[in-house]
Design a protein around this motif. Structure first.
Motif, PDB file in Angstrom:
ATOM      1  N   ALA A  34       0.837  -1.209   0.000  1.00 50.80           N
ATOM      2  CA  ALA A  34       0.000   0.000   0.000  1.00 50.80           C
ATOM      3  C   ALA A  34       0.869   1.255   0.000  1.00 50.80           C
ATOM      4  N   GLU A  35       1.932   1.244   0.783  1.00 51.59           N
ATOM      5  CA  GLU A  35       2.809   2.412   0.824  1.00 51.59           C
ATOM      6  C   GLU A  35       3.546   2.602  -0.495  1.00 51.59           C
ATOM      7  N   ARG A  36       3.922   1.515  -1.125  1.00 49.84           N
ATOM      8  CA  ARG A  36       4.581   1.642  -2.435  1.00 49.84           C
ATOM      9  C   ARG A  36       3.636   2.264  -3.465  1.00 49.84           C
ATOM     10  N   ALA A  37       2.351   1.952  -3.365  1.00 49.75           N
ATOM     11  CA  ALA A  37       1.372   2.578  -4.264  1.00 49.75           C
ATOM     12  C   ALA A  37       1.278   4.077  -3.976  1.00 49.75           C
ATOM     13  N   LEU A  38       1.327   4.455  -2.699  1.00 40.78           N
ATOM     14  CA  LEU A  38       1.326   5.877  -2.352  1.00 40.78           C
ATOM     15  C   LEU A  38       2.578   6.569  -2.882  1.00 40.78           C
ATOM     16  N   GLU A  87       5.472  10.922  -6.635  1.00 37.40           N
ATOM     17  CA  GLU A  87       6.779  11.003  -7.280  1.00 37.40           C
ATOM     18  C   GLU A  87       7.186  12.456  -7.499  1.00 37.40           C
ATOM     19  N   ALA A  88       8.484  12.652  -7.685  1.00 35.32           N
ATOM     20  CA  ALA A  88       9.009  13.975  -8.010  1.00 35.32           C
ATOM     21  C   ALA A  88       8.805  14.252  -9.494  1.00 35.32           C
ATOM     22  N   VAL A  89       8.335  15.440  -9.798  1.00 33.40           N
ATOM     23  CA  VAL A  89       8.124  15.863 -11.180  1.00 33.40           C
ATOM     24  C   VAL A  89       8.869  17.180 -11.382  1.00 33.40           C
ATOM     25  N   PRO A  90       9.752  17.245 -12.381  1.00 33.79           N
ATOM     26  CA  PRO A  90      10.467  18.508 -12.609  1.00 33.79           C
ATOM     27  C   PRO A  90       9.546  19.557 -13.230  1.00 33.79           C
ATOM     28  N   THR A  91       9.772  20.805 -12.863  1.00 35.64           N
ATOM     29  CA  THR A  91       9.029  21.925 -13.439  1.00 35.64           C
ATOM     30  C   THR A  91       9.904  22.584 -14.498  1.00 35.64           C
ATOM     31  N   PRO A  92       9.333  23.484 -15.312  1.00 36.40           N
ATOM     32  CA  PRO A  92      10.171  24.195 -16.292  1.00 36.40           C
ATOM     33  C   PRO A  92      11.331  24.949 -15.627  1.00 36.40           C
ATOM     34  N   ALA A  93      11.154  25.350 -14.386  1.00 29.83           N
ATOM     35  CA  ALA A  93      12.216  26.068 -13.659  1.00 29.83           C
ATOM     36  C   ALA A  93      13.208  25.094 -13.018  1.00 29.83           C
ATOM     37  N   LYS A 107       4.032  14.998  -7.716  1.00 38.05           N
ATOM     38  CA  LYS A 107       3.072  14.730  -8.796  1.00 38.05           C
ATOM     39  C   LYS A 107       1.638  14.849  -8.299  1.00 38.05           C
ATOM     40  N   GLU A 108       1.332  14.291  -7.128  1.00 32.60           N
ATOM     41  CA  GLU A 108      -0.035  14.292  -6.598  1.00 32.60           C
ATOM     42  C   GLU A 108      -0.377  15.618  -5.919  1.00 32.60           C
ATOM     43  N   CYS A 109       0.473  16.057  -5.023  1.00 32.25           N
ATOM     44  CA  CYS A 109       0.186  17.265  -4.236  1.00 32.25           C
ATOM     45  C   CYS A 109       0.450  18.540  -5.030  1.00 32.25           C
ATOM     46  N   GLY A 110       1.341  18.456  -6.013  1.00 29.45           N
ATOM     47  CA  GLY A 110       1.771  19.649  -6.721  1.00 29.45           C
ATOM     48  C   GLY A 110       0.851  20.114  -7.827  1.00 29.45           C
ATOM     49  N   VAL A 143       3.436  22.032  -4.987  1.00 25.53           N
ATOM     50  CA  VAL A 143       3.982  21.638  -3.689  1.00 25.53           C
ATOM     51  C   VAL A 143       5.366  21.035  -3.917  1.00 25.53           C
ATOM     52  N   ARG A 144       6.350  21.585  -3.222  1.00 28.71           N
ATOM     53  CA  ARG A 144       7.724  21.100  -3.378  1.00 28.71           C
ATOM     54  C   ARG A 144       7.836  19.643  -2.973  1.00 28.71           C
ATOM     55  N   TRP A 145       8.735  18.953  -3.667  1.00 30.36           N
ATOM     56  CA  TRP A 145       9.011  17.554  -3.362  1.00 30.36           C
ATOM     57  C   TRP A 145      10.261  17.492  -2.511  1.00 30.36           C
ATOM     58  N   PRO A 146      10.347  16.675  -1.514  1.00 30.95           N
ATOM     59  CA  PRO A 146       9.362  15.697  -1.072  1.00 30.95           C
ATOM     60  C   PRO A 146       8.222  16.363  -0.301  1.00 30.95           C
ATOM     61  N   CYS A 147       7.028  15.896  -0.557  1.00 34.81           N
ATOM     62  CA  CYS A 147       5.831  16.457   0.066  1.00 34.81           C
ATOM     63  C   CYS A 147       5.658  15.911   1.485  1.00 34.81           C
ATOM     64  N   ARG A 148       4.681  16.458   2.191  1.00 31.11           N
ATOM     65  CA  ARG A 148       4.429  16.022   3.575  1.00 31.11           C
ATOM     66  C   ARG A 148       3.989  14.560   3.647  1.00 31.11           C
ATOM     67  N   THR A 149       3.295  14.077   2.634  1.00 31.44           N
ATOM     68  CA  THR A 149       2.882  12.664   2.635  1.00 31.44           C
ATOM     69  C   THR A 149       4.117  11.762   2.612  1.00 31.44           C
ATOM     70  N   LEU A 150       5.043  12.055   1.725  1.00 34.23           N
ATOM     71  CA  LEU A 150       6.253  11.242   1.610  1.00 34.23           C
ATOM     72  C   LEU A 150       7.097  11.323   2.880  1.00 34.23           C
ATOM     73  N   THR A 151       7.303  12.534   3.391  1.00 35.40           N
ATOM     74  CA  THR A 151       8.121  12.659   4.600  1.00 35.40           C
ATOM     75  C   THR A 151       7.412  12.060   5.809  1.00 35.40           C
ATOM     76  N   GLY A 152       6.086  12.133   5.862  1.00 39.12           N
ATOM     77  CA  GLY A 152       5.340  11.507   6.956  1.00 39.12           C
ATOM     78  C   GLY A 152       5.485   9.998   6.954  1.00 39.12           C
TER      79      GLY A 152
END
Length: 120
Positions: A72-76, A81-87, A93-96, A101-110
């Motif tokens: 289940a955590e691997r699915a989360l 995942e990290a997604v690069p922006t033009p900058a 990917k999900e929160c941003g 939202v900067r990566w790593p997000c609160r879900t990942l760090t939690g």
């Protein structure tokens, strides 16, 4: 080797926990139980507050339960995942979506903190 990247930390923790869980699926034999929990594991009927608490803990951490939680955590992780922006910044990917939202997000760090990761 310690890592400050919560994703790398989580992936390594998942691998270790899955290996431990698969190993623990092998049947154990207790020939001479020396503790009430060992009586419990050996199939004896010993009911004390200590053995009830131990049984609840054991059931929560049964190898099958650990493997299900890891899956289940691997699915989360795949959702966050990290997604690069033009900058060239990384966003989640999900929160941003829309919010950047900067990566790593609160879900990942939690999730990583739940496995013992610290960001310091």
């Amino acid at each position: 080797m310690a890592t400050t990247d919560p994703l790398d930390f989580l992936r390594a923790a998942h691998v270790r926990a899955a290996e431990t869980a698969r190993t623990a699926m092998e049947p154990a034999q207790f020939l001479y139980p020396a503790h009430p929990v060992e009586f419990l594991l050996a199939g004896q009927e010993v009911h004390t507050s200590e053995t009830r608490a131990a049984e609840a803990h054991i059931r929560l951490h049964m190898p099958e339960a650990v493997l299900v939680r890891i899956e289940a955590e691997r699915a989360l992780l795949a959702l966050h995942e990290a997604v690069p922006t033009p900058a060239e910044a990384l966003v989640c990917k999900e929160c941003g979506e829309g919010a950047q939202v900067r990566w790593p997000c609160r879900t990942l760090t939690g999730l990583a903190r739940a496995w013992g990761w610290t960001d310091g």
